[in-house]
Scaffold this active site. Structure first.
Site, PDB file in Angstrom:
ATOM      1  N   ASN A 261       0.889  -1.145   0.000  1.00 39.66           N
ATOM      2  CA  ASN A 261       0.000   0.000   0.000  1.00 39.66           C
ATOM      3  C   ASN A 261       0.934   1.203   0.000  1.00 39.66           C
ATOM      4  O   ASN A 261       1.758   1.337   0.904  1.00 39.66           O
ATOM      5  CB  ASN A 261      -0.833  -0.115   1.298  1.00 39.66           C
ATOM      6  CG  ASN A 261      -1.287   1.183   1.878  1.00 39.66           C
ATOM      7  OD1 ASN A 261      -1.460   2.173   1.170  1.00 39.66           O
ATOM      8  ND2 ASN A 261      -1.490   1.198   3.193  1.00 39.66           N
TER       9      ASN A 261
ATOM     10  N   GLY B 216       4.596   1.542  10.421  1.00 41.22           N
ATOM     11  CA  GLY B 216       5.186   2.850  10.149  1.00 41.22           C
ATOM     12  C   GLY B 216       6.544   3.079  10.798  1.00 41.22           C
ATOM     13  O   GLY B 216       7.124   2.181  11.424  1.00 41.22           O
TER      14      GLY B 216
ATOM     15  N   SER C 290       5.876  -3.105   9.560  1.00 39.60           N
ATOM     16  CA  SER C 290       7.340  -3.146   9.579  1.00 39.60           C
ATOM     17  C   SER C 290       7.921  -4.457   9.054  1.00 39.60           C
ATOM     18  O   SER C 290       8.943  -4.931   9.556  1.00 39.60           O
ATOM     19  CB  SER C 290       7.882  -2.837  10.980  1.00 39.60           C
ATOM     20  OG  SER C 290       7.561  -1.504  11.343  1.00 39.60           O
TER      21      SER C 290
ATOM     22  N   HIS D  79      -7.909   0.089   7.110  1.00 40.25           N
ATOM     23  CA  HIS D  79      -6.501   0.220   7.493  1.00 40.25           C
ATOM     24  C   HIS D  79      -6.417   1.031   8.787  1.00 40.25           C
ATOM     25  O   HIS D  79      -7.221   1.948   9.006  1.00 40.25           O
ATOM     26  CB  HIS D  79      -5.709   0.905   6.379  1.00 40.25           C
ATOM     27  CG  HIS D  79      -4.231   0.894   6.640  1.00 40.25           C
ATOM     28  ND1 HIS D  79      -3.618   1.833   7.431  1.00 40.25           N
ATOM     29  CD2 HIS D  79      -3.249   0.038   6.249  1.00 40.25           C
ATOM     30  CE1 HIS D  79      -2.318   1.556   7.500  1.00 40.25           C
ATOM     31  NE2 HIS D  79      -2.065   0.473   6.789  1.00 40.25           N
TER      32      HIS D  79
ATOM     33  N   GLU E 279      -4.620   3.380   9.733  1.00 43.57           N
ATOM     34  CA  GLU E 279      -4.534   4.839   9.593  1.00 43.57           C
ATOM     35  C   GLU E 279      -5.914   5.435   9.333  1.00 43.57           C
ATOM     36  O   GLU E 279      -6.196   6.573   9.713  1.00 43.57           O
ATOM     37  CB  GLU E 279      -3.528   5.186   8.480  1.00 43.57           C
ATOM     38  CG  GLU E 279      -2.097   4.920   8.950  1.00 43.57           C
ATOM     39  CD  GLU E 279      -1.125   4.515   7.865  1.00 43.57           C
ATOM     40  OE1 GLU E 279      -1.410   4.707   6.674  1.00 43.57           O
ATOM     41  OE2 GLU E 279      -0.050   3.983   8.225  1.00 43.57           O
TER      42      GLU E 279
ATOM     43  N   GLU F  42      -2.655  -6.246  11.028  1.00 39.64           N
ATOM     44  CA  GLU F  42      -1.655  -5.183  11.109  1.00 39.64           C
ATOM     45  C   GLU F  42      -1.745  -4.522  12.476  1.00 39.64           C
ATOM     46  O   GLU F  42      -2.536  -3.576  12.660  1.00 39.64           O
ATOM     47  CB  GLU F  42      -1.900  -4.145  10.009  1.00 39.64           C
ATOM     48  CG  GLU F  42      -1.871  -4.736   8.618  1.00 39.64           C
ATOM     49  CD  GLU F  42      -1.488  -3.689   7.568  1.00 39.64           C
ATOM     50  OE1 GLU F  42      -0.491  -3.905   6.881  1.00 39.64           O
ATOM     51  OE2 GLU F  42      -2.174  -2.659   7.474  1.00 39.64           O
TER      52      GLU F  42
ATOM     53  N   LYS G  13       0.263   4.220   0.413  1.00 38.93           N
ATOM     54  CA  LYS G  13      -0.257   5.297   1.276  1.00 38.93           C
ATOM     55  C   LYS G  13      -0.347   6.618   0.495  1.00 38.93           C
ATOM     56  O   LYS G  13      -0.679   6.596  -0.689  1.00 38.93           O
ATOM     57  CB  LYS G  13       0.607   5.411   2.543  1.00 38.93           C
ATOM     58  CG  LYS G  13       0.735   4.049   3.246  1.00 38.93           C
ATOM     59  CD  LYS G  13       1.277   4.080   4.634  1.00 38.93           C
ATOM     60  CE  LYS G  13       1.348   2.652   5.175  1.00 38.93           C
ATOM     61  NZ  LYS G  13       1.735   2.570   6.573  1.00 38.93           N
TER      62      LYS G  13
END
Ligand code: 13P
Length: 264
Positions: A14, A180, A221, A102, A104, A174, A16
């Site tokens: 992804n 991140g 990660s 997701h 985020e 995730e 982002k």
């Protein structure tokens, strides 16, 4: 925790809010060139770029080599939803995966399980693969609530999704604390234990055979050092990668290592 040999692996990224039209196109051209020799029978490679880059991305990357997806999707085929992108719009530009929930979007933009659920159902209605992302926060982990959070996000996110929809479902685990720049990757043992919970919940919802068939991807990660260990875990069918996949050469190296490991 046994090593599963010869399993199909799902590897994707992804991008982002990082790559625009030109960067996405050159990235995909390079990725296709580097991975073109790899049989797609054992590999499902996918890239989820920004919406604006999707149409040209499709022209750069044949579907036989790379599937494309949207990083989000509205919950209707069309309607008065300013700013949303519908499943029909994704399909029109050759994207048949909808990345939903997701972390985020959940934790930065306030998306709820109920919103994610509406999107999952809509993706199924239009025949897209719903890539449902779930994961606990650091605080929930510290309180010993990880499995409860995962079960809740699954049961709420998949509410009303029938067996037909589950056939096209992928789930990405995730953990929020692993994603991140400041993230710490989950150990393979920790990730496998959570994937086991996810697998059990899916078999509860859809029965043994259908539950076992849903691809489970780990994200957070993933890097060149931990990818192989993760993919060797019984319930980890794929890896959903951010930073370590945004350079096509680096991603290609991970893909080759993972394929070699999955093949035994
Ligand atoms: P990182 O691999 O950069 O931690 O990002 C993971 C991710 O968010 C994939 O969706």
């Amino acid at each position: 925790m046994t090593q599963v040999k010869g399993k199909k692996v799902y590897l994707g990224t992804n991008t982002k809010m990082y790559k625009g039209v030109a960067d996405t196109a050159s990235y995909l051209e390079e990725l296709c060139r580097l991975t073109g020799d790899l049989s797609r029978e054992a590999l499902e490679l996918f890239v989820i770029p920004s919406f604006t880059a999707l149409e040209s991305a499709r022209r750069c990357a044949p579907r036989e080599l790379v599937r494309l997806g949207g990083q989000n999707m509205g919950w209707a085929g069309e309607g008065p939803y300013t700013g949303e992108i519908s499943p029909k719009m994704l399909l029109e530009v050759g994207a048949d995966i909808a990345e939903l929930g997701h972390s985020e979007r959940r934790h930065v933009l306030g998306e709820t399980d109920e919103m994610v659920n509406r999107k999952v159902l809509c993706a199924a209605e239009y025949g897209l693969t719903a890539l449902l992302c779930i994961g606990e926060t650091a605080e929930e982990k510290a309180r010993g609530l990880a499995d409860e959070v995962l079960r809740t996000q699954l049961k709420a996110g998949l509410y009303g999704l029938g067996a037909g929809g589950a056939e096209r479902l992928w789930v990405a685990y995730e953990p929020v604390w692993a994603i991140g720049e400041h993230g710490v990757p989950a150990t393979k043992e920790y990730a496998e234990a959570r994937h086991d919970t996810i697998r059990r919940t899916l078999t509860e919802l859809y029965g043994e055979q259908a539950g076992q068939a849903v691809p489970l991807l780990y994200g957070g990660s993933v890097n060149p050092d931990n990818a192989v260990g993760l993919i060797r875990m019984e319930n980890i069918d794929g890896l959903f990668i951010g930073r370590s996949a945004w350079d096509a050469r680096k991603f290609n190296a991970i893909i080759r290592d993972v394929l070699a490991a999955a093949d035994g």
